[in-house]
Design a protein around this motif. Structure first.
Motif, PDB file in Angstrom:
ATOM      1  N   ARG A 139       0.831  -1.206   0.000  1.00 54.36           N
ATOM      2  CA  ARG A 139       0.000   0.000   0.000  1.00 54.36           C
ATOM      3  C   ARG A 139       0.863   1.253   0.000  1.00 54.36           C
ATOM      4  N   ILE A 140       1.909   1.249   0.802  1.00 51.56           N
ATOM      5  CA  ILE A 140       2.773   2.425   0.909  1.00 51.56           C
ATOM      6  C   ILE A 140       3.477   2.694  -0.406  1.00 51.56           C
ATOM      7  N   LEU A 141       4.042   1.670  -1.012  1.00 46.40           N
ATOM      8  CA  LEU A 141       4.753   1.872  -2.276  1.00 46.40           C
ATOM      9  C   LEU A 141       3.794   2.303  -3.390  1.00 46.40           C
ATOM     10  N   THR A 142       2.597   1.741  -3.396  1.00 41.70           N
ATOM     11  CA  THR A 142       1.609   2.123  -4.408  1.00 41.70           C
ATOM     12  C   THR A 142       1.208   3.582  -4.252  1.00 41.70           C
ATOM     13  N   GLN A 143       0.951   4.003  -3.023  1.00 42.32           N
ATOM     14  CA  GLN A 143       0.537   5.386  -2.804  1.00 42.32           C
ATOM     15  C   GLN A 143       1.711   6.354  -3.001  1.00 42.32           C
ATOM     16  N   TRP A 144       2.892   5.894  -2.697  1.00 43.06           N
ATOM     17  CA  TRP A 144       4.076   6.737  -2.931  1.00 43.06           C
ATOM     18  C   TRP A 144       4.215   7.025  -4.423  1.00 43.06           C
ATOM     19  N   ARG A 145       4.002   6.003  -5.217  1.00 44.02           N
ATOM     20  CA  ARG A 145       4.010   6.174  -6.677  1.00 44.02           C
ATOM     21  C   ARG A 145       2.916   7.150  -7.105  1.00 44.02           C
ATOM     22  N   LYS A 146       1.734   6.997  -6.540  1.00 41.05           N
ATOM     23  CA  LYS A 146       0.615   7.872  -6.905  1.00 41.05           C
ATOM     24  C   LYS A 146       0.932   9.328  -6.591  1.00 41.05           C
ATOM     25  N   MET A 147       1.581   9.592  -5.463  1.00 33.40           N
ATOM     26  CA  MET A 147       1.924  10.969  -5.116  1.00 33.40           C
ATOM     27  C   MET A 147       2.851  11.585  -6.161  1.00 33.40           C
ATOM     28  N   ALA A 148       3.781  10.810  -6.661  1.00 37.28           N
ATOM     29  CA  ALA A 148       4.701  11.319  -7.676  1.00 37.28           C
ATOM     30  C   ALA A 148       3.955  11.666  -8.961  1.00 37.28           C
ATOM     31  N   VAL A 149       3.077  10.781  -9.396  1.00 34.31           N
ATOM     32  CA  VAL A 149       2.320  11.020 -10.627  1.00 34.31           C
ATOM     33  C   VAL A 149       1.382  12.206 -10.451  1.00 34.31           C
ATOM     34  N   ASP A 150       0.719  12.267  -9.302  1.00 33.49           N
ATOM     35  CA  ASP A 150      -0.200  13.382  -9.043  1.00 33.49           C
ATOM     36  C   ASP A 150       0.547  14.717  -9.026  1.00 33.49           C
TER      37      ASP A 150
END
Length: 848
Positions: free
Chosen positions: A352-363
């Protein structure tokens, strides 16, 4: 504790949530349910394999019996690394006094090979790159590990986080039970036990140069901070724990108080509040340990060990604060508990953390491409947003490089951006920008020349770009723990601006810039410099003198002699050509000078000495009769803000500065000079186009037209006096250039009438002598109608104060003679809540 200047500022009808009581029971702190891992991290019995010696075998004590020294911390860390295949160690920096900052990287042995660590770094870089294909990013999130940092002791007199971090290191290096295995199998942990070894050895909050390094993160002026951030860029965190101590015996962990900086990613706030904060609340409640949250410690100023990891790395930056009045074993145990619970939660939620970390970068990239700034939000109702972020698109920032005198300052900013992973480009052709907004000016169609630096917002570091290049911090509502303005171009007095237009500049990538030595213009040779530190015990004096020593030693490379008031009385001014007098308690220093020292300073200046003072140093000059400028206490509320000021281009202070600069101001004395010829730098009239404020202010119009810097002949000598600190935390480079010119530049052209002799009996000296004296004061401002109730309340808690009135407001300056920070003061920490509970709506409550 953070010990940063803490301000509750409530502007008339603004409503603040009542803070959680410092002594509230854990049962009174409801926690959101947290999914417990199959192997409970705190109720699993530790099992050690015995490869790593115990602390007692190495140090002769068990951790938590007493605080270990910096050398003992290093020795145990290296012992664990030598004996455990799960640990590698290194040194990320050396302190100002040459001590190593040791770190340990902990994980499964396969991760710790050169290839394994390279893959961890590569995976992190790919997750942060919006160009990485989604399918590849998903695979990395499924199989990779988050990078989790545990650090302690950034304040040298807050030791227990270090010992707890060493216990975490020992457990991960040697335990075989499922709780330790879960962390090892699902994370890479970096342990930095002490961030301030010099302060730990001296038992001082600051480092050897007097810097509070929990304010230095964005500027990275200190080697300890710089080395830490260099490694953070190699191993970007998803979690950064920063372990502190405070007064009392309770424990603070997030959720944080409002305000939270508007560019803080929402997913990171969710981790902080709902993943880690909730897990700690549940565990502390289960064990019956006292704690509080949503009070005191905000997430706003971009210079802390929680805000910078959050904004710059999209991590959960977490400040932990344990009450230093508790016995040391309890402090150690609770620090260890928060570290272990938080690491365990991160490991249990790895994907979950790695997935959301990726999402923050894209956002972040998408927001930057759209020119969308994040709005201000409130996280603790019934607080309300007092100042929204303007509804203006920002797609680009520009730094102009066509002023050769600002080359070093511009390149310093570019280098700071690059070293935090920001992409910077250089215009290869002129660019016409239809809505260019120069800092503090209205939008206008402008053609920027080739050679201008262009920083696009469409990049993963969009949040950090906005944090560093903003025109204003847009304080959400008036509560401040520290300063409210920190824009790099304003601090450096560099020309630049922003645009929301969709532009297609012709530009090329800027290669990594090298660090350059700070050159200072000299008029003739190096003068013999003295630095008069006004007090050994005053925190303000130690810090201001320390910031100056750092600038002289490490940047300007100007030798100096450090003097005390008693040295002046003993005749040690002989041979000194320029005397620098930083902030500190002027009344105390005046008394310590005695008649002999006072006469010596007057005679030295009159006979050709150059006296350069600021804040307390300016007040001392006025008491001695070395200026005709008159000083008065402010009636405004300005907790730490940047004001544009006008510079006299004919003044020798103006060399390389330009027509304007940006003055940092924080409740400084107001300086009025009746002779315009003696004003080198002036605040613009409050109704003029030049008037611009970055940060929070209420009532600051009183500064309009007053002097920021005066330059006055005294006999054959000269006084140059700054109202505010020109070298604040050694990162106000723009006004530091004014200071350099005051030290090294020529005398002004004749024109201003000289003081034939110092006039200690004059009006300016009399006004200075009447100023209230307070060390690290507590400030309370209320409506006149509330004054009687406020005074009664303050009397009930034992406060002593000086009072002044301005308009419909009454301002109280409460003495704090021991210079205690708010959380260690007997009543300061609860003062704002007590005022609100009494039914008083304060204008401002500002705590040290």
């Amino acid at each position: 504790m953070r010990a940063r200047k803490l301000a509750w500022s409530v502007v008339m009808a603004t409503s603040l949530a009542a803070p959680a009581a410092f002594a509230a029971s854990a049962a009174a702190q409801p926690a959101a349910p947290v999914k417990a891992p199959a192997c409970d991290p705190t109720r699993t019995e530790p099992e050690y394999r015995g490869k790593v010696p115990s602390p007692e075998q190495v140090l002769g004590i068990e951790l938590g019996e007493r605080q270990v020294t910096a050398a003992e911390s290093d020795r145990y860390l290296e012992t664990v690394a030598a004996r455990s295949e799960r640990v590698v160690s290194g040194t990320l920096a050396r302190s100002a006094q040459g001590r190593p900052l040791k770190y340990a990287i902990v994980g499964e042995p396969g991760l710790l090979s050169k290839a394994g660590l390279a893959k961890v770094r590569s995976d992190a870089a790919r997750l942060r790159d919006p160009r990485t294909p989604d399918a590849l990013a998903r695979r990395i999130a499924e199989r990779g590990v988050p990078i989790l940092w545990v650090s302690g002791n950034v304040h040298g007199d807050e030791p227990s986080g270090t010992d707890a971090a060493l216990q975490v290191l020992r457990d991960l290096g040697d335990r075989t039970d499922c709780a330790a295995a879960n962390v090892l199998e699902n994370a890479l942990v970096i342990v930095l036990p002490t961030q301030n070894p010099d302060g730990r050895e001296a038992n001082t909050r600051q480092n050897a140069y007097g810097f509070d390094m929990n304010r230095d993160w964005f500027a990275r002026t200190q080697p300890e901070t710089d080395g830490k951030l260099a490694m953070l860029n190699q191993y970007p965190p998803q979690l950064y724990i920063d372990a502190h101590e405070m007064g009392g015996d309770s424990y603070f962990f997030p959720p944080n108080a409002d305000p939270i900086y508007h560019e803080t990613p929402e997913e990171a706030v969710g981790w902080i509040n709902d993943l880690y904060g909730a897990a700690m609340a549940a565990e502390f409640t289960r064990q019956g340990i006292d704690f509080f949250n949503r009070d005191v410690y905000d997430l706003f100023y971009q210079g802390y060990g929680d805000t910078v990891p959050t904004t710059a790395f999209h991590a959960a930056g977490m400040t932990f604060e344990k009450g230093g009045d508790s016995p040391y074993p309890d402090r150690f145990r609770e620090q260890y508990l928060t570290q272990w619970v938080t690491l365990s939660q991160a490991a249990a939620n790895r994907q979950r953390i790695l997935t959301q970390w990726r999402k923050m970068a894209v956002d972040a990239y998408r927001q930057g491409r759209a020119g969308k700034l994040e709005p201000n939000r409130i996280y603790n109702p019934p607080n309300q947003v007092d100042r929204p972020v303007p509804d203006r698109a920002v797609r680009h920032y520009f730094l102009r490089a066509d002023d050769r005198s600002k080359r070093a300052e511009v390149r310093t900013i570019v280098r700071r951006l690059q070293r935090m992973g920001v992409r910077v480009e250089l215009l290869s052709r002129p660019l016409t920008v239809p809505d260019y907004k120069a800092y503090g000016r209205a939008e206008a169609r402008t053609t920027l020349p080739a050679g201008t630096y262009w920083i696009p917002m469409a990049q993963v570091q969009k949040h950090w770009v906005q944090a560093m290049l903003n025109e204003d911090s847009y304080t959400p509502f008036p509560y401040f723990y520290d300063v409210t303005a920190w824009s790099l171009p304003l601090l450096g007095n560099v020309s630049g601006g922003s645009s929301g237009a969709e532009l297609r500049p012709r530009a090329s990538s800027v290669p990594a810039l090298r660090e350059e030595s700070a050159a200072v213009a000299r008029h003739g040779g190096k003068p013999k410099i003295g630095v008069l530190q006004l007090s050994d015990t005053s925190s303000a004096a130690r810090q201001s003198a320390g910031w100056l020593r750092h600038r002289l030693d490490r940047e300007w490379r100007l030798p100096f002699s450090l003097l005390k008031p008693a040295d002046v009385a003993a005749g040690k001014l002989a041979g000194v050509e320029v005397l620098l007098v930083p902030n500190g308690p002027a009344a105390t220093a005046y008394g310590q000078l005695g008649a002999a020292g006072q006469a010596a300073l007057r005679e030295w200046t009159r006979d050709g000495g150059r006296y350069v003072g600021w804040q307390g140093g300016t007040e001392l000059a006025a008491r001695l009769g070395l200026t005709t400028a008159q000083l008065s206490e402010p009636t405004s509320d300005v907790p730490g803000t940047l004001f544009r000021v006008n510079v006299d281009r004919e003044s020798p202070l103006a060399g390389g500065v330009g027509a304007t600069a940006w003055q940092f101001y924080s409740y400084d004395l107001v300086m009025r000079q009746p002779d315009p010829a003696k004003v080198a730098v002036r605040y613009p009239a409050a109704d003029s186009p030049d008037w611009f404020v970055s940060g929070f202010e209420r009532g600051a119009a009183e500064l309009g037209g007053t002097a920021a810097v005066v330059d006055e002949p005294v006999g054959e000598g000269r006084t140059v006096l700054f109202g505010g600190e020109p070298n604040f935390r050694a990162f106000t480079d723009g006004t530091a250039k004014l200071l350099a010119n005051a030290i090294l530049g020529p005398d002004p052209r004749p024109g201003a009438a000289a003081l034939a002799a110092p006039a200690p009996s004059g009006a300016a000296a009399a006004k200075a002598a009447a100023l209230p004296q307070a060390e690290s004061p507590i400030r309370v401002s209320v409506k006149a109608a509330d004054a009687a109730r406020t005074a009664a309340l303050m009397r009930s808690v034992g406060a002593r104060w000086a009072e002044r009135r301005g308009g419909d407001a009454v301002h109280y300056v409460i003495d704090n003679p021991r210079g205690l920070p708010a959380d260690r003061h007997p009543f300061a920490g609860r003062l704002a809540a007590e005022i609100r509970r009494s039914g008083i709506t304060p204008i401002a409550v500002t705590l040290p």
